[in-house]
Write a protein that holds these residues in place. Structure first.
Motif, PDB file in Angstrom:
ATOM      1  N   THR A  45       0.852  -1.186   0.000  1.00  0.00           N
ATOM      2  CA  THR A  45       0.000   0.000   0.000  1.00  0.00           C
ATOM      3  C   THR A  45       0.892   1.241   0.000  1.00  0.00           C
ATOM      4  N   PHE A  46       0.321   2.343  -0.441  1.00  0.00           N
ATOM      5  CA  PHE A  46       1.046   3.606  -0.449  1.00  0.00           C
ATOM      6  C   PHE A  46       1.493   3.954   0.970  1.00  0.00           C
ATOM      7  N   THR A  47       0.623   3.697   1.952  1.00  0.00           N
ATOM      8  CA  THR A  47       0.943   3.967   3.360  1.00  0.00           C
ATOM      9  C   THR A  47       2.155   3.162   3.806  1.00  0.00           C
ATOM     10  N   GLN A  48       2.232   1.884   3.404  1.00  0.00           N
ATOM     11  CA  GLN A  48       3.386   1.053   3.763  1.00  0.00           C
ATOM     12  C   GLN A  48       4.679   1.623   3.188  1.00  0.00           C
ATOM     13  N   VAL A  49       4.623   2.091   1.960  1.00  0.00           N
ATOM     14  CA  VAL A  49       5.808   2.661   1.315  1.00  0.00           C
ATOM     15  C   VAL A  49       6.248   3.929   2.043  1.00  0.00           C
ATOM     16  N   VAL A  50       5.303   4.794   2.391  1.00  0.00           N
ATOM     17  CA  VAL A  50       5.631   6.028   3.113  1.00  0.00           C
ATOM     18  C   VAL A  50       6.268   5.705   4.463  1.00  0.00           C
ATOM     19  N   LYS A  51       5.674   4.768   5.210  1.00  0.00           N
ATOM     20  CA  LYS A  51       6.228   4.386   6.514  1.00  0.00           C
ATOM     21  C   LYS A  51       7.634   3.811   6.372  1.00  0.00           C
TER      22      LYS A  51
END
Length: 81
Positions: A45-51
């Motif tokens: 997910t985009f959130t996983q990449v940002v984290k």
């Protein structure tokens, strides 16, 4: 656990509902698809990449590095201070 995903017309991948619920994936969400080191495919997910990016950045600069420090350094580089 292993899941089965089906590729349908137009190259669309149907992600199993259990995984969509677990990761909070909703219609219209952005996912990042990458080749992994073993020649396979990774979907995050985009959130996983940002984290992950945030974690890597903290490892590089330390936990206590702030946006204010970053901006002060950039201003000094630009000769604004």
């Amino acid at each position: 656990m292993t899941y089965h995903a089906k590729v349908i017309a137009g190259g669309k991948i149907v992600i199993p509902s259990e995984l969509r619920r677990e990761f909070g994936i909703k219609d219209g969400d952005s996912l990042v698809v990458e080749r992994d080191a073993e020649g396979g495919i990774s979907i995050r997910t985009f959130t996983q990449v940002v984290k992950d990016c945030q974690r890597k950045f903290r490892e590089m600069v330390g936990e206590d590095y702030t946006v204010d420090q970053f901006l002060a350094e950039r201003r000094a580089d630009w000769g604004d201070e």
